[in-house]
Design a protein around this motif. Structure first.
Motif, short mmCIF file in Angstrom:
data_model
loop_
_atom_site.label_atom_id
_atom_site.label_comp_id
_atom_site.label_asym_id
_atom_site.label_seq_id
_atom_site.Cartn_x
_atom_site.Cartn_y
_atom_site.Cartn_z
N ASP A 172 -8.46 -1.69 -4.39
CA ASP A 172 -8.24 -1.26 -5.63
C ASP A 172 -9.55 -0.33 -6.17
O ASP A 172 -9.75 -0.11 -7.29
CB ASP A 172 -7.88 -2.31 -6.49
CG ASP A 172 -8.97 -3.43 -6.75
OD1 ASP A 172 -10.25 -3.19 -6.24
OD2 ASP A 172 -8.79 -4.33 -7.26
N GLU A 187 4.57 -10.55 -4.50
CA GLU A 187 3.70 -11.01 -5.29
C GLU A 187 2.40 -10.35 -5.21
O GLU A 187 1.81 -9.98 -6.22
CB GLU A 187 3.44 -12.54 -5.30
CG GLU A 187 4.69 -13.08 -5.80
CD GLU A 187 5.96 -13.21 -4.72
OE1 GLU A 187 5.76 -12.77 -3.69
OE2 GLU A 187 7.12 -13.81 -5.13
N GLU A 215 2.35 -6.67 -6.11
CA GLU A 215 2.51 -6.39 -7.67
C GLU A 215 1.17 -6.50 -8.17
O GLU A 215 0.85 -5.69 -9.01
CB GLU A 215 3.35 -7.57 -8.10
CG GLU A 215 3.65 -7.54 -9.45
CD GLU A 215 4.43 -6.42 -9.97
OE1 GLU A 215 4.58 -6.39 -11.39
OE2 GLU A 215 5.23 -5.86 -9.24
N ALA A 216 0.40 -7.77 -7.93
CA ALA A 216 -0.82 -7.87 -8.23
C ALA A 216 -1.92 -6.64 -7.95
O ALA A 216 -2.65 -6.18 -8.64
CB ALA A 216 -1.51 -9.17 -7.94
N LYS A 259 -1.20 -3.60 -9.83
CA LYS A 259 -1.65 -3.87 -11.43
C LYS A 259 -3.28 -3.67 -11.41
O LYS A 259 -3.77 -2.87 -12.30
CB LYS A 259 -1.27 -5.10 -11.76
CG LYS A 259 -1.67 -5.19 -13.27
CD LYS A 259 -1.28 -6.61 -13.80
CE LYS A 259 -1.58 -6.90 -15.13
NZ LYS A 259 -1.33 -8.18 -15.91
N ARG A 260 -4.05 -4.03 -10.47
CA ARG A 260 -5.44 -3.80 -10.39
C ARG A 260 -5.66 -2.20 -10.11
O ARG A 260 -6.82 -1.96 -10.75
CB ARG A 260 -6.00 -4.67 -9.16
CG ARG A 260 -6.01 -6.06 -9.42
CD ARG A 260 -6.92 -6.84 -8.72
NE ARG A 260 -6.61 -6.82 -7.25
CZ ARG A 260 -5.84 -7.22 -6.16
NH1 ARG A 260 -5.19 -8.32 -6.59
NH2 ARG A 260 -5.76 -7.07 -5.14
N ALA A 301 2.76 -1.79 -13.54
CA ALA A 301 2.51 -2.27 -11.99
C ALA A 301 4.02 -2.31 -11.26
O ALA A 301 4.81 -3.00 -11.70
CB ALA A 301 1.90 -3.50 -11.97
N GLY A 307 4.44 -2.34 -7.61
CA GLY A 307 4.30 -3.09 -6.50
C GLY A 307 4.78 -2.07 -5.36
O GLY A 307 4.45 -0.94 -5.24
#
Length: 258
Positions: free
Chosen positions: A151, A189, A192-193, A196-197, A220, A222
């Protein structure tokens, strides 16, 4: 004593026509003496060239017309007239200098006005260019690419983001949508995270350019919008991104600017 007698006799022996001249000179001198005496008391200045010439001329004319007394009277009157001439000449020179200065000031002012008009025209042109750019601001979009499972924003992406942030600040009715994505590898999951970052990292750069948090829409996605086939490495690289897009909150804003 003999010299005085000769001078006196020469004056007495002159024709009677010279006496009216002496009388006229005496009258002029008498009328001039009070003003000249007053100036001598109030203004103590060295004799001007014109005054000196007047004294000598008056002395000669007075001596020729009225003898010793006429010489004294003529010198006084000539000095007064010479000083008057000097004052008038000085006043004319001062007036001419003032006119020259006024002309110089007018020329300088005209030049400044011309330069100002040129600057205003240039700024107006720049303003028109900016208005044109802002009228199409809802079409501005940029993508920031990321490495696999990372990220971190790359250096080459910083400048475009800062410029876009500055444009958003200049548009009071605009917001910026920051959408993060990931390639299809890994679980939903994790992606997705990760997406978002990535979006939040881009939002931090925009904030440093002056964009407030309430004008950002951070999303986000993903791997849900990935269209890459399995094993398509090039397609994966396109999926690992954050899309930044300016959105105008007033749909009529573009129409008003055009």
């Amino acid at each position: 004593m003999k010299t005085f007698d000769l001078t006196y006799r020469s004056v007495v022996s002159r024709p009677a026509t010279a006496r009216p001249i002496a009388i006229a000179v005496a009258i002029a001198c008498v009328s001039a003496l009070p003003a000249h005496a007053e100036e001598t008391v109030t203004v103590r200045q060295p004799a001007s060239k014109q005054q000196s010439i007047g004294v000598v001329t008056g002395f000669a004319v007075g001596a020729a017309a009225g003898g010793p007394i006429g010489a004294i009277v003529g010198a006084a009157a000539g000095g007064w007239l010479g000083e008057r001439y000097h004052q008038q000449a000085a006043a004319r020179d001062q007036l001419a200098a003032g006119l020259d200065k006024s002309e110089t000031d007018r020329t300088r002012l005209a030049r400044n006005v011309t330069e100002l008009n040129g600057s205003l025209a240039h700024e107006q042109e720049r303003g028109e260019q900016l208005d044109l750019a802002l009228s199409h601001a809802d079409e501005v979009q940029t993508d920031v690419s990321f490495r696999t499972n990372d990220d971190t924003i790359q250096t080459q992406a910083m400048t475009p983001l800062m410029k876009l942030g500055a444009l958003v600040v200049a548009l009071p009715d605009a917001k910026v949508r920051v959408s993060g994505y990931a390639d299809p590898r890994g679980s939903e999951e994790v992606n997705e995270a990760l997406s978002k970052r990535r979006a939040e990292a881009v939002a931090e750069v925009l904030a440093s350019a002056g964009v407030s948090k309430d004008r950002m829409i951070i999303e986000a996605h993903g791997k849900t919008e990935s269209t890459s086939a399995e094993g398509d490495v090039d397609g994966y690289a396109l999926d690992r991104r954050v899309t930044v897009r300016i959105e105008r909150s007033d749909p009529q804003a573009v129409a008003r600017n055009e």
